[in-house]
Design an enzyme around this catalytic site. Structure first.
Site, PDB file in Angstrom:
ATOM      1  N   HIS A   1      33.981  20.680  74.980  1.00  0.00           N
ATOM      2  CA  HIS A   1      33.558  21.583  73.853  1.00  0.00           C
ATOM      3  C   HIS A   1      33.994  23.062  74.116  1.00  0.00           C
ATOM      4  O   HIS A   1      33.834  23.707  73.162  1.00  0.00           O
ATOM      5  CB  HIS A   1      32.161  21.388  73.648  1.00  0.00           C
ATOM      6  CG  HIS A   1      31.526  21.499  72.274  1.00  0.00           C
ATOM      7  ND1 HIS A   1      32.644  21.744  71.145  1.00  0.00           N
ATOM      8  CD2 HIS A   1      30.464  21.150  71.515  1.00  0.00           C
ATOM      9  CE1 HIS A   1      31.854  21.458  70.353  1.00  0.00           C
ATOM     10  NE2 HIS A   1      30.566  21.446  70.447  1.00  0.00           N
TER      11      HIS A   1
ATOM     12  N   THR B   1      40.389   4.724  79.323  1.00  0.00           N
ATOM     13  CA  THR B   1      40.011   3.894  80.100  1.00  0.00           C
ATOM     14  C   THR B   1      39.178   2.668  79.292  1.00  0.00           C
ATOM     15  O   THR B   1      39.007   2.975  78.066  1.00  0.00           O
ATOM     16  CB  THR B   1      38.589   4.686  81.012  1.00  0.00           C
ATOM     17  OG1 THR B   1      38.175   3.599  81.821  1.00  0.00           O
ATOM     18  CG2 THR B   1      37.512   5.008  80.067  1.00  0.00           C
TER      19      THR B   1
END
Length: 455
Positions: A424, A367
């Site tokens: 994560h 983006t």
């Protein structure tokens, strides 16, 4: 014989679309491929072309209706042709049976009509089963039937028109069917040892904060369909992935110089602009080749590595909203191919001319809020991907440089902040930073030999 206009499937995870506008009226003549209506989904706004020449005989669905994929929304035929209502109704039922409710992402999107409702279905199974067609929902409302109580025989237990009529008949006869047993995992698909995370759910504590107070000076407008879907997906993503963001400051001076020298001749010979994005796409592909866990998904306790690098590129629409067309197999394209493909997709996305497959299958998203002046941001991961890269403003900044003798000086360089948000659960910080260093090295010292003819 009448030709059916169907609600298309705009991506593999899309189960329905909303009709935003009819572009022709009943009785008007149209040519094959002429746009006849506009639709909106959580992936894309698009114009739907006529499947053949003819006259619009009937609008089966009105503006604002949300319709499952493959369901009939209108009929084309010859002028004065009669519409066979019985045949059309059977065709609509067949279209409903074929509607897809393929994935957890689709299930979350299908539940958006119930967002904000205390009785919104909480589980994935309920979301899939109750995402029925307007016909089924109308019958349920008229007959005071809770769709969740009906045993569905459609895809993923979807409640069809035949199911609800059979339920009503059984209720009248006093012989309601027993509750459907829990669906089992297909033998061909191994069950993960750890269940995937549940979608975000409305808090049950009863605590809420009102959006406005009585007497407050406000203006209230309904969300567009694409805004509702985006909101649902963002909340789902934040509840699913363990979001972490790392930010790198990248020297784009070398790329800026090459681009400045090549862009005029490049556009003249290729008919498209040379922006910074193809360089970044190429660098991301280099990073993914060395760190494939960035191009993956999580399925329970399994890691699904994607062998194709399909780059999603976020495109802001002029009237608001966001579309993410996909550059498929981006790692197989050179700089020129990436520039052509990206510009073409962006132009057709804004013009609502994307094909369904061009807004589906992304494995990594980029983006670019920097075009609006943002230095950097912390973008939200597009599920089921595990990473998204945000590009900040590319501009000249003062930078401290140290020469071979250790003497510091201030230099003016074209710089940019790159912000990588990663999941994560799968990606450690060291791996994310190693990936970013590949991108940084590629942009700061990479070879762009295909630009030589344009210099």
């Amino acid at each position: 014989m009448a030709t059916e206009i169907l609600m298309p499937q705009m991506g593999e995870s899309i189960a329905e679309g909303t009709i935003t506008r009819w572009l022709v009226e009943v009785g008007e003549s149209v040519e094959r491929d002429q746009p006849v209506l506009e639709i909106s989904t959580d992936k894309v706004d698009a114009e739907i072309p006529a499947p053949s020449d003819g006259v619009l005989l009937e609008k089966r669905c009105a503006e604002g209706d949300t319709v499952p994929v493959n369901e009939i929304v209108g009929l084309l035929g010859a002028a004065g042709e009669e519409v066979a209502s019985g045949a059309a109704e059977t065709a609509a039922d067949d279209g409903e049976e074929a509607a897809s409710a393929a994935s957890a992402e689709a299930a979350t999107a299908e539940a958006s009509d119930a967002v904000g409702s205390d009785d919104a279905p909480a589980s994935l199974e309920e979301r899939l089963r109750t995402a029925s067609s307007p016909v089924v929902r109308k019958i349920a409302a008229e007959e005071n039937v809770d769709i969740a109580a009906v045993e569905g025989t459609g895809i993923h237990g979807r409640v069809t028109k035949k199911d609800i009529l059979a339920y009503i008949e059984a209720r009248a006869a006093g012989r309601l069917p027993a509750a459907a047993p829990a669906a089992s995992t297909p033998a061909s698909v191994p069950a993960p040892s750890v269940a995937p995370p549940a979608p975000a759910q409305r808090p049950t504590s009863g605590f809420s904060v009102p959006a406005y107070h009585p007497g407050e000076n406000v203006t209230i407008e309904p969300m567009t369909r694409i805004r509702q879907r985006t909101a649902d997906h963002m909340v789902y993503s934040k509840a699913t992935s363990a979001h972490v963001t790392t930010v790198f400051h990248v020297d784009m001076s070398r790329v800026a110089r090459l681009r400045a020298r090549a862009k005029s001749r490049f556009q003249a010979q290729n008919g498209t602009k040379l922006t910074y994005m193809p360089f970044i796409f190429r660098a991301v592909c280099d990073g993914i080749k060395k760190h494939p866990q960035l191009n993956a998904a999580i399925d329970g306790s399994n890691i699904v590595y994607k062998n194709d690098v399909n780059l999603g590129m976020a495109v802001a629409l002029d009237g608001g909203g966001l579309i993410v067309p996909v550059i498929h197999k981006a790692d197989e394209k050179n700089l020129i191919g990436l520039a052509r493909t990206a510009n073409d997709l962006a132009d057709r996305a804004r013009a609502k001319k994307l094909k369904p497959e061009e807004a589906a299958g992304g494995t990594f998203t980029i983006t670019n809020p920097g075009v609006f002046g943002s230095l950097f941001g912390t973008p939200v991961i597009s599920q089921p991907q595990v990473a998204i890269l945000g590009i900040g403003a590319i501009e000249k900044r003062p930078i401290v440089e140290t020469d071979a003798d250790g003497v510091d000086s201030i230099a003016i360089r074209t710089m940019c902040y790159f912000a990588l948000t990663f999941d994560h659960r799968l990606i450690d910080g060291a791996d994310a930073d190693a990936f970013m260093n590949v991108i940084k090295d590629s942009l700061q010292s990479g070879e762009w030999s295909e630009l030589q003819p344009y210099l």
